[in-house]
Each structure stands twice: as structure tokens, then as C-alpha cells.
Design a protein around this motif. Structure first.
Motif, PDB file in Angstrom:
ATOM      1  N   GLN A 287      -9.878  48.412  69.318  1.00  0.00           N
ATOM      2  CA  GLN A 287     -10.808  47.978  68.263  1.00  0.00           C
ATOM      3  C   GLN A 287     -12.120  48.764  68.379  1.00  0.00           C
ATOM      4  O   GLN A 287     -12.548  49.120  69.476  1.00  0.00           O
ATOM      5  N   GLY A 288     -12.730  49.048  67.248  1.00  0.00           N
ATOM      6  CA  GLY A 288     -14.000  49.776  67.227  1.00  0.00           C
ATOM      7  C   GLY A 288     -13.858  51.254  67.535  1.00  0.00           C
ATOM      8  O   GLY A 288     -14.856  51.931  67.781  1.00  0.00           O
ATOM      9  N   ARG A 289     -12.633  51.784  67.502  1.00  0.00           N
ATOM     10  CA  ARG A 289     -12.422  53.188  67.882  1.00  0.00           C
ATOM     11  C   ARG A 289     -11.822  54.030  66.760  1.00  0.00           C
ATOM     12  O   ARG A 289     -11.397  55.151  67.004  1.00  0.00           O
TER      13      ARG A 289
ATOM     14  N   TYR B  81      -3.322  44.216  62.320  1.00  0.00           N
ATOM     15  CA  TYR B  81      -3.778  43.875  63.675  1.00  0.00           C
ATOM     16  C   TYR B  81      -3.935  45.130  64.518  1.00  0.00           C
ATOM     17  O   TYR B  81      -3.048  45.986  64.538  1.00  0.00           O
ATOM     18  N   VAL B  82      -5.042  45.210  65.227  1.00  0.00           N
ATOM     19  CA  VAL B  82      -5.300  46.303  66.170  1.00  0.00           C
ATOM     20  C   VAL B  82      -5.553  45.671  67.531  1.00  0.00           C
ATOM     21  O   VAL B  82      -6.340  44.708  67.643  1.00  0.00           O
ATOM     22  N   ASP B  83      -4.890  46.186  68.560  1.00  0.00           N
ATOM     23  CA  ASP B  83      -5.034  45.626  69.909  1.00  0.00           C
ATOM     24  C   ASP B  83      -6.476  45.812  70.394  1.00  0.00           C
ATOM     25  O   ASP B  83      -7.135  46.796  70.054  1.00  0.00           O
TER      26      ASP B  83
ATOM     27  N   ARG C  36     -14.726  44.840  54.196  1.00  0.00           N
ATOM     28  CA  ARG C  36     -15.814  45.245  53.276  1.00  0.00           C
ATOM     29  C   ARG C  36     -16.102  46.738  53.442  1.00  0.00           C
ATOM     30  O   ARG C  36     -16.316  47.447  52.459  1.00  0.00           O
ATOM     31  N   LYS C  37     -16.108  47.217  54.712  1.00  0.00           N
ATOM     32  CA  LYS C  37     -16.326  48.660  54.941  1.00  0.00           C
ATOM     33  C   LYS C  37     -15.263  49.490  54.229  1.00  0.00           C
ATOM     34  O   LYS C  37     -15.513  50.632  53.850  1.00  0.00           O
ATOM     35  N   CYS C  38     -14.060  48.925  54.102  1.00  0.00           N
ATOM     36  CA  CYS C  38     -12.950  49.637  53.456  1.00  0.00           C
ATOM     37  C   CYS C  38     -12.945  49.454  51.942  1.00  0.00           C
ATOM     38  O   CYS C  38     -12.009  49.914  51.268  1.00  0.00           O
TER      39      CYS C  38
ATOM     40  N   GLU D  71     -15.000  36.775  60.935  1.00  0.00           N
ATOM     41  CA  GLU D  71     -16.075  37.594  60.367  1.00  0.00           C
ATOM     42  C   GLU D  71     -15.918  39.073  60.685  1.00  0.00           C
ATOM     43  O   GLU D  71     -16.301  39.924  59.894  1.00  0.00           O
ATOM     44  N   ARG D  72     -15.357  39.381  61.857  1.00  0.00           N
ATOM     45  CA  ARG D  72     -15.159  40.805  62.172  1.00  0.00           C
ATOM     46  C   ARG D  72     -14.196  41.441  61.168  1.00  0.00           C
ATOM     47  O   ARG D  72     -14.458  42.537  60.649  1.00  0.00           O
ATOM     48  N   ALA D  73     -13.089  40.767  60.907  1.00  0.00           N
ATOM     49  CA  ALA D  73     -12.123  41.342  59.955  1.00  0.00           C
ATOM     50  C   ALA D  73     -12.751  41.458  58.563  1.00  0.00           C
ATOM     51  O   ALA D  73     -12.572  42.481  57.881  1.00  0.00           O
TER      52      ALA D  73
HETATM   53  C1  LIG Z   1      -9.874  43.341  62.020  1.00  0.00           C
HETATM   54  C2  LIG Z   1      -9.631  44.616  62.789  1.00  0.00           C
HETATM   55  C3  LIG Z   1      -8.358  45.277  62.322  1.00  0.00           C
HETATM   56  C4  LIG Z   1     -10.793  45.593  62.497  1.00  0.00           C
HETATM   57  O1  LIG Z   1     -10.637  46.739  63.288  1.00  0.00           O
HETATM   58  P1  LIG Z   1     -11.860  47.224  64.212  1.00  0.00           P
HETATM   59  O2  LIG Z   1     -11.488  48.460  64.894  1.00  0.00           O
HETATM   60  O3  LIG Z   1     -12.244  46.056  65.052  1.00  0.00           O
HETATM   61  O4  LIG Z   1     -12.938  47.473  63.065  1.00  0.00           O
HETATM   62  P2  LIG Z   1     -14.360  48.205  63.159  1.00  0.00           P
HETATM   63  O5  LIG Z   1     -14.899  48.097  64.549  1.00  0.00           O
HETATM   64  O6  LIG Z   1     -14.216  49.548  62.542  1.00  0.00           O
HETATM   65  O7  LIG Z   1     -15.190  47.320  62.148  1.00  0.00           O
HETATM   66  C5  LIG Z   1     -15.542  46.010  62.429  1.00  0.00           C
HETATM   67  C6  LIG Z   1     -16.956  45.769  61.993  1.00  0.00           C
HETATM   68  O8  LIG Z   1     -17.288  44.397  62.216  1.00  0.00           O
HETATM   69  C7  LIG Z   1     -18.458  44.317  62.982  1.00  0.00           C
HETATM   70  N1  LIG Z   1     -18.356  43.116  63.787  1.00  0.00           N
HETATM   71  C8  LIG Z   1     -17.896  42.979  65.044  1.00  0.00           C
HETATM   72  N2  LIG Z   1     -17.928  41.695  65.414  1.00  0.00           N
HETATM   73  C9  LIG Z   1     -18.400  40.999  64.369  1.00  0.00           C
HETATM   74  C10 LIG Z   1     -18.664  39.641  64.123  1.00  0.00           C
HETATM   75  N3  LIG Z   1     -18.423  38.718  65.057  1.00  0.00           N
HETATM   76  N4  LIG Z   1     -19.166  39.272  62.922  1.00  0.00           N
HETATM   77  C11 LIG Z   1     -19.416  40.205  61.955  1.00  0.00           C
HETATM   78  N5  LIG Z   1     -19.185  41.530  62.127  1.00  0.00           N
HETATM   79  C12 LIG Z   1     -18.669  41.908  63.317  1.00  0.00           C
HETATM   80  C13 LIG Z   1     -18.497  45.585  63.785  1.00  0.00           C
HETATM   81  O9  LIG Z   1     -19.797  45.893  64.214  1.00  0.00           O
HETATM   82  C14 LIG Z   1     -17.974  46.591  62.780  1.00  0.00           C
HETATM   83  O10 LIG Z   1     -18.940  46.991  61.846  1.00  0.00           O
HETATM   84  P3  LIG Z   1     -19.740  48.398  62.027  1.00  0.00           P
HETATM   85  O11 LIG Z   1     -18.728  49.490  62.033  1.00  0.00           O
HETATM   86  O12 LIG Z   1     -20.642  48.432  60.822  1.00  0.00           O
HETATM   87  O13 LIG Z   1     -20.483  48.285  63.327  1.00  0.00           O
HETATM   88  C15 LIG Z   1      -9.535  44.353  64.313  1.00  0.00           C
HETATM   89  O14 LIG Z   1     -10.772  43.869  64.806  1.00  0.00           O
HETATM   90  C16 LIG Z   1      -8.454  43.371  64.657  1.00  0.00           C
HETATM   91  O15 LIG Z   1      -7.282  43.716  64.679  1.00  0.00           O
HETATM   92  N6  LIG Z   1      -8.837  42.111  64.980  1.00  0.00           N
HETATM   93  C17 LIG Z   1      -7.900  41.095  65.425  1.00  0.00           C
HETATM   94  C18 LIG Z   1      -6.833  40.761  64.380  1.00  0.00           C
HETATM   95  C19 LIG Z   1      -7.411  40.388  63.041  1.00  0.00           C
HETATM   96  O16 LIG Z   1      -8.361  39.660  62.938  1.00  0.00           O
HETATM   97  N7  LIG Z   1      -6.747  40.932  61.999  1.00  0.00           N
HETATM   98  C20 LIG Z   1      -7.110  40.657  60.637  1.00  0.00           C
HETATM   99  C21 LIG Z   1      -6.358  39.479  60.152  1.00  0.00           C
HETATM  100  S1  LIG Z   1      -6.715  39.195  58.427  1.00  0.00           S
END
Ligand SMILES: CC(C)(COP(=O)(O)OP(=O)(O)OC[C@H]1O[C@@H](n2cnc3c(N)ncnc32)[C@H](O)[C@@H]1OP(=O)(O)O)[C@@H](O)C(=O)NCCC(=O)NCCS
Length: 181
Positions: A113-115, A107-109, A153-155, A146-148
């Protein structure tokens, strides 16, 4: 384990959690879980899950558990910015491994996120998993997160199956993802 700003001040450091971090981790874990998933779950399921997973005594036990590694990202003011937990215990049938290490929580606050913090935290996770002798790392992520999934996938993680994760009384489908280390 630090990140430097343009002024060369550490923006955050990543360090191992200790039992002294239990209360802060319990508060942070519950808050970030709620912020991430409250909109997609009933209030009853959310409260039941939070009560079962987050309290100072639960995190104190986790921080003392030799099967778990807890990594904390801490900002320059000493506040938590993110955390990860690895568990050396079990893998589902879709994960072929002789040394099952799970990325149990990550988890990232929101302000971080995105940094780039998530990438640095993942690098520390990989080092911790290797120290446990793992050749692979697996995780479960909600099919609707989907964000996670995009981040994993990037990792280098790839989907290899599914498993059920119960939030309150709601059995949810997680994607199981795996990467080689
Ligand atoms: C998951 C998490 C750790 C990722 O860290 P982050 O700093 O947000 O990750 P990044 O920004 O480097 O990468 C996220 C990618 O998803 C993309 N993205 C953002 N919102 C999205 C969405 N709704 N659907 C699909 N992709 C999405 C971003 O554009 C980015 O890709 P890019 O670098 O190619 O532009 C963080 O968002 C987080 O802690 N989220 C809340 C807790 C959580 O979900 N934890 C995981 C539980 S399994």
C-alpha cells in the motif's frame, strides 16, 4: 503489465487470474478482508461473511465466470500482492449507465500500500472495463473506509449515492462511487 525497480527487475506483474489461482486467491482475499475490517466488525459477522465469500471452490467458480474479470498483481516471488475483480452485471439506481460494470473487489496487501501498485492495478481495471464496452465504472465502498475513498477520489471517482452491503448479519452503508472512463 509490469513495474520496474531501479535494478530493472520487475517488482510485480499484473495478469489475468485463472482457475489455477483459486486457492491462493481464496486465502489472500480472506486474509486481506480480515486485516482491513476485523477491528470494526464483530468476530461472528466477520466469520459468517468470510465463509460466504471466500473458499477455493467459490473463487474457482468466479475465475470461470464470463461475467467476471479477475486481475492479479503478483510479486517477483510469485506471491499475490493485490487483486481486482470486475463484474459485468448490475448497477444500482443511482448509477445511470447502459453498460453496468462494477469494480466488485479491489485489495492491495499492506506491504504494497502507498507504493503505486494500486494505481497500476486501477489502470488495468479501466482497460478491462473498456474491453467490456463500459463507458463508466462504479463501485461500493464502506462509509468508514476513508483510505479507500481517498484513493478512489484520486482515481476520479465521485460519490453518487449509497447502498447496503451486509457483513454477516450487519447491514452496512456503502458509498456508491462512479467515474467516467
Ligand atoms: C484501498 C487501497 C487499494 C488503496 O491503495 P493504496 O496504495 O493504499 O492507495 P494510496 O496510498 O495511493 O492512496 C491512499 C490515499 O489515502 C490517504 N489515506 C491514508 N490513510 C487515510 C485515512 N485513514 N483517511 C483518509 N485518507 C487516508 C493516503 O494518504 C493516500 O492519499 P495521498 O496519496 O494523497 O497521500 C489499499 O489501501 C487497500 O487495499 N486497502 C485495504 C483493502 C480495501 O480497503 N479495499 C477497498 C475495498 S472497497
Amino acid at each position: 503489465m509490469s513495474s520496474e525497480t531501479a535494478q530493472s527487475l520487475p517488482a510485480f506483474v499484473i495478469r489475468r487470474g485463472t482457475p489455477a489461482d483459486a486457492a491462493a486467491l481464496a486465502e489472500f482475499g480472506a486474509r486481506t478482508f480480515r486485516e482491513t475490517f476485523a477491528a470494526d466488525n464483530t468476530a461472528e459477522d466477520m466469520e459468517k461473511h468470510l465463509a460466504s465469500a471466500w473458499s477455493p471452490s467459490l473463487q474457482d467458480a468466479e475465475l470461470r465466470d464470463p461475467r467476471l474479470d479477475t486481475l492479479l498483481a503478483v510479486d517477483s516471488g510469485g506471491a499475490l500482492a493485490g487483486f481486482a475483480q470486475l463484474r459485468d452485471e448490475y448497477a444500482p439506481a443511482c448509477v445511470p449507465t447502459r453498460k453496468p460494470v462494477e469494480l466488485k473487489r479491489f485489495y492491495v496487501d499492506r506491504p504494497w500500500q502507498g507504493r503505486g501498485l494500486a494505481r497500476e492495478l486501477m489502470a488495468e481495471v479501466e482497460r478491462a472495463a473498456r474491453r467490456r464496452g463500459a463507458r463508466e465504472l462504479w463501485l461500493g465502498v464502506w462509509e468508514r473506509n476513508e483510505r479507500a475513498q481517498a484513493f478512489y477520489r484520486k482515481c476520479g471517482f465521485e460519490r453518487v449515492g449509497t447502498q447496503i452491503f451486509v457483513v454477516g448479519d450487519d447491514p452496512q452503508t456503502d458509498h456508491v462511487m462512479l467515474r467516467k472512463l
